[in-house]
Design an enzyme around this catalytic site. Sequence first.
Site, PDB file in Angstrom:
ATOM      1  N   TYR A  67       0.856  -1.333   0.257  1.00  0.00           N
ATOM      2  CA  TYR A  67      -0.196   0.124   0.040  1.00  0.00           C
ATOM      3  C   TYR A  67       1.028   1.307   0.057  1.00  0.00           C
ATOM      4  O   TYR A  67       1.781   1.692   0.834  1.00  0.00           O
ATOM      5  CB  TYR A  67      -0.858   0.020   1.307  1.00  0.00           C
ATOM      6  N   SER A  95     -13.209  -3.368   0.091  1.00  0.00           N
ATOM      7  CA  SER A  95     -13.773  -2.509  -0.849  1.00  0.00           C
ATOM      8  C   SER A  95     -15.289  -2.453  -0.443  1.00  0.00           C
ATOM      9  O   SER A  95     -16.242  -2.449  -1.607  1.00  0.00           O
ATOM     10  CB  SER A  95     -13.391  -2.477  -2.234  1.00  0.00           C
ATOM     11  N   PRO A  96     -15.882  -2.203   0.662  1.00  0.00           N
ATOM     12  CA  PRO A  96     -17.438  -2.417   0.665  1.00  0.00           C
ATOM     13  C   PRO A  96     -18.147  -1.223   0.085  1.00  0.00           C
ATOM     14  O   PRO A  96     -19.328  -1.463   0.091  1.00  0.00           O
ATOM     15  CB  PRO A  96     -17.460  -2.406   2.537  1.00  0.00           C
ATOM     16  N   LEU A 139     -12.250  -2.036  -7.967  1.00  0.00           N
ATOM     17  CA  LEU A 139     -11.159  -0.889  -7.541  1.00  0.00           C
ATOM     18  C   LEU A 139     -10.948  -0.039  -8.827  1.00  0.00           C
ATOM     19  O   LEU A 139     -10.934   1.176  -8.506  1.00  0.00           O
ATOM     20  CB  LEU A 139      -9.787  -1.708  -7.286  1.00  0.00           C
ATOM     21  N   GLY A 177     -14.749   2.539  -9.102  1.00  0.00           N
ATOM     22  CA  GLY A 177     -15.157   3.566  -8.021  1.00  0.00           C
ATOM     23  C   GLY A 177     -16.144   2.997  -7.178  1.00  0.00           C
ATOM     24  O   GLY A 177     -16.483   1.939  -7.397  1.00  0.00           O
ATOM     25  N   PHE A 218     -21.937   4.777  -5.124  1.00  0.00           N
ATOM     26  CA  PHE A 218     -22.858   5.790  -4.452  1.00  0.00           C
ATOM     27  C   PHE A 218     -22.838   7.292  -5.695  1.00  0.00           C
ATOM     28  O   PHE A 218     -21.889   7.469  -6.125  1.00  0.00           O
ATOM     29  CB  PHE A 218     -22.142   6.566  -3.598  1.00  0.00           C
TER      30      PHE A 218
HETATM   31  P1  NAP Z   1     -14.055   1.602   0.317  1.00  0.00           P
HETATM   32  O1  NAP Z   1     -14.042   1.581   2.088  1.00  0.00           O
HETATM   33  O2  NAP Z   1     -15.149   0.523  -0.253  1.00  0.00           O
HETATM   34  O3  NAP Z   1     -13.629   2.752  -0.552  1.00  0.00           O
HETATM   35  C1  NAP Z   1     -13.196   3.628   0.136  1.00  0.00           C
HETATM   36  C2  NAP Z   1     -13.342   4.862  -0.839  1.00  0.00           C
HETATM   37  O4  NAP Z   1     -14.395   5.022  -1.136  1.00  0.00           O
HETATM   38  C3  NAP Z   1     -12.572   6.239  -0.353  1.00  0.00           C
HETATM   39  O5  NAP Z   1     -11.977   6.653  -1.274  1.00  0.00           O
HETATM   40  C4  NAP Z   1     -13.836   6.911   0.011  1.00  0.00           C
HETATM   41  O6  NAP Z   1     -13.606   8.230   0.198  1.00  0.00           O
HETATM   42  C5  NAP Z   1     -14.788   6.427  -1.144  1.00  0.00           C
HETATM   43  N1  NAP Z   1     -16.168   6.743  -0.566  1.00  0.00           N
HETATM   44  C6  NAP Z   1     -16.951   6.003   0.331  1.00  0.00           C
HETATM   45  N2  NAP Z   1     -18.019   6.518   0.689  1.00  0.00           N
HETATM   46  C7  NAP Z   1     -18.148   7.328  -0.627  1.00  0.00           C
HETATM   47  C8  NAP Z   1     -19.382   8.439  -0.947  1.00  0.00           C
HETATM   48  N3  NAP Z   1     -20.583   8.376  -0.357  1.00  0.00           N
HETATM   49  N4  NAP Z   1     -19.075   9.119  -1.972  1.00  0.00           N
HETATM   50  C9  NAP Z   1     -17.916   9.113  -2.728  1.00  0.00           C
HETATM   51  N5  NAP Z   1     -16.847   8.482  -2.218  1.00  0.00           N
HETATM   52  C10 NAP Z   1     -17.255   7.673  -1.309  1.00  0.00           C
HETATM   53  O7  NAP Z   1     -12.911   0.300   0.223  1.00  0.00           O
HETATM   54  P2  NAP Z   1     -11.237   0.355  -0.194  1.00  0.00           P
HETATM   55  O8  NAP Z   1     -10.559   1.552   0.406  1.00  0.00           O
HETATM   56  O9  NAP Z   1     -11.059   0.188  -1.517  1.00  0.00           O
HETATM   57  O10 NAP Z   1     -10.572  -0.867   0.571  1.00  0.00           O
HETATM   58  C11 NAP Z   1     -10.798  -0.882   2.144  1.00  0.00           C
HETATM   59  C12 NAP Z   1      -9.656  -1.559   2.610  1.00  0.00           C
HETATM   60  O11 NAP Z   1      -9.717  -3.025   1.973  1.00  0.00           O
HETATM   61  C13 NAP Z   1      -8.385  -1.154   2.122  1.00  0.00           C
HETATM   62  O12 NAP Z   1      -7.828  -0.011   2.939  1.00  0.00           O
HETATM   63  C14 NAP Z   1      -7.510  -2.553   2.227  1.00  0.00           C
HETATM   64  O13 NAP Z   1      -7.415  -2.372   3.850  1.00  0.00           O
HETATM   65  C15 NAP Z   1      -8.300  -3.582   2.074  1.00  0.00           C
HETATM   66  N6  NAP Z   1      -8.413  -4.020   0.598  1.00  0.00           N
HETATM   67  C16 NAP Z   1      -7.831  -5.617   0.472  1.00  0.00           C
HETATM   68  C17 NAP Z   1      -7.567  -5.963  -0.743  1.00  0.00           C
HETATM   69  C18 NAP Z   1      -7.085  -7.298  -1.014  1.00  0.00           C
HETATM   70  O14 NAP Z   1      -6.760  -7.674  -2.038  1.00  0.00           O
HETATM   71  N7  NAP Z   1      -7.157  -8.213   0.012  1.00  0.00           N
HETATM   72  C19 NAP Z   1      -7.988  -5.379  -1.866  1.00  0.00           C
HETATM   73  C20 NAP Z   1      -8.218  -3.932  -1.845  1.00  0.00           C
HETATM   74  C21 NAP Z   1      -8.337  -3.286  -0.445  1.00  0.00           C
HETATM   75  P3  NAP Z   1     -13.471   8.952   1.346  1.00  0.00           P
HETATM   76  O15 NAP Z   1     -11.828   8.787   1.814  1.00  0.00           O
HETATM   77  O16 NAP Z   1     -13.500  10.402   1.167  1.00  0.00           O
HETATM   78  O17 NAP Z   1     -14.221   8.503   2.531  1.00  0.00           O
END
Ligand code: NAP
Length: 305
Positions: A52, A215-216, A221, A224, A227
């Site tokens: 990361y 990525s809930p 990825l 986007g 929402f």
């Molecule tokens: P996420 O929590 O689904 O997405 C976060 C992103 O969505 C942020 O950029 C956030 O912006 C944006 N967002 C949320 N609500 C929104 C809204 N209402 N309007 C606009 N944008 C919004 O997931 P993620 O960050 O992709 O992943 C979460 C975690 O999962 C990662 O940090 C990592 O630890 C893990 N991960 C694991 C894998 C794997 O292969 N094991 C792969 C990917 C990720 P804001 O920051 O402005 O809130």
Amino acid sequence: MEKIKLGQSDLEVSRLALGCMRLAGVDLEKAKEVIKTSLDLGINFFDHADIYGGGQSEVLFGQAIKELGVKREDIIIQSKCGIRRGFFDFSKDYILESVDGILERLQTDYLDVLVLHRPDALLEPEEVAEAFNVLKASGKVRHFGLSNVNSYQIELLQSYLEEPLLVNQLQLSIAHTPMIDAGLQVNMLTDGGVNRDGSVLDYCRLKKITIQTWSPFLIALDKGTFFGHPDYAELNAELEALATEKGVAPETIAIAWILRHPAKMQAIIGSMTPERLENVAKACDVILTRQEWYKLYLSAGNILP
Ligand code: NAP
């Protein structure tokens, strides 16, 4: 915040974890604010990976925790390794080398959980077992888990290990539900009915492996968030309606949908916006009815038999 036991361990972890993938995109002060907000909300679990931000997320986290004066034993830190540029690597030497780098960047002596990030086609289970034994004996890692693996991949590796694997980290959002679709559309000639992952959801429940959902909030990825996305107008309308009815934010409902599943998954939240984290933390108190859960599922374009 509600806590659950991670896998078969005694680790008491918050239902929500802070995913630190996007930490590298903010500065130290913002990182401290995001981590402090998470801790204040009762989040005690932090998910990392060596890749990361090219390691920068771990560096920032280590510095932030130090400056915030957080005691190491008060938080649970998980990190991942195994992804290299253009290939995957579960060799013993690479796992050992990766953990040393992770610990150095995080400024800590141990990881609570080490997760292998993505399956390596050239996996040698004996080598992984040797690496895990060395890490456990040295005290550098307390527990182990996997990510993005199917049932037989877990079964294979587990058969070589002395301790139970605690987690399987898988992509799940209302707009990305293959592990749920496959269970609902059994024996159908539909795309969702294709059992790609060997009933991984049921397998993890059976073996008491905690599914951590990544990525809930995303469609994917590279696509986007759902929402405000034009392809998910019905889902957004349904999220808004339920949010208004329950006096919370749409993000709260999106996470409550994941938490409502009886597999007791841990949702990994990647937001770097403190207000959003505050909204999301309320998801633990919103228990969706069966009808609400299914209506949301269908509003994302899914089908039922
Ligand atoms: P996420 O929590 O689904 O997405 C976060 C992103 O969505 C942020 O950029 C956030 O912006 C944006 N967002 C949320 N609500 C929104 C809204 N209402 N309007 C606009 N944008 C919004 O997931 P993620 O960050 O992709 O992943 C979460 C975690 O999962 C990662 O940090 C990592 O630890 C893990 N991960 C694991 C894998 C794997 O292969 N094991 C792969 C990917 C990720 P804001 O920051 O402005 O809130």
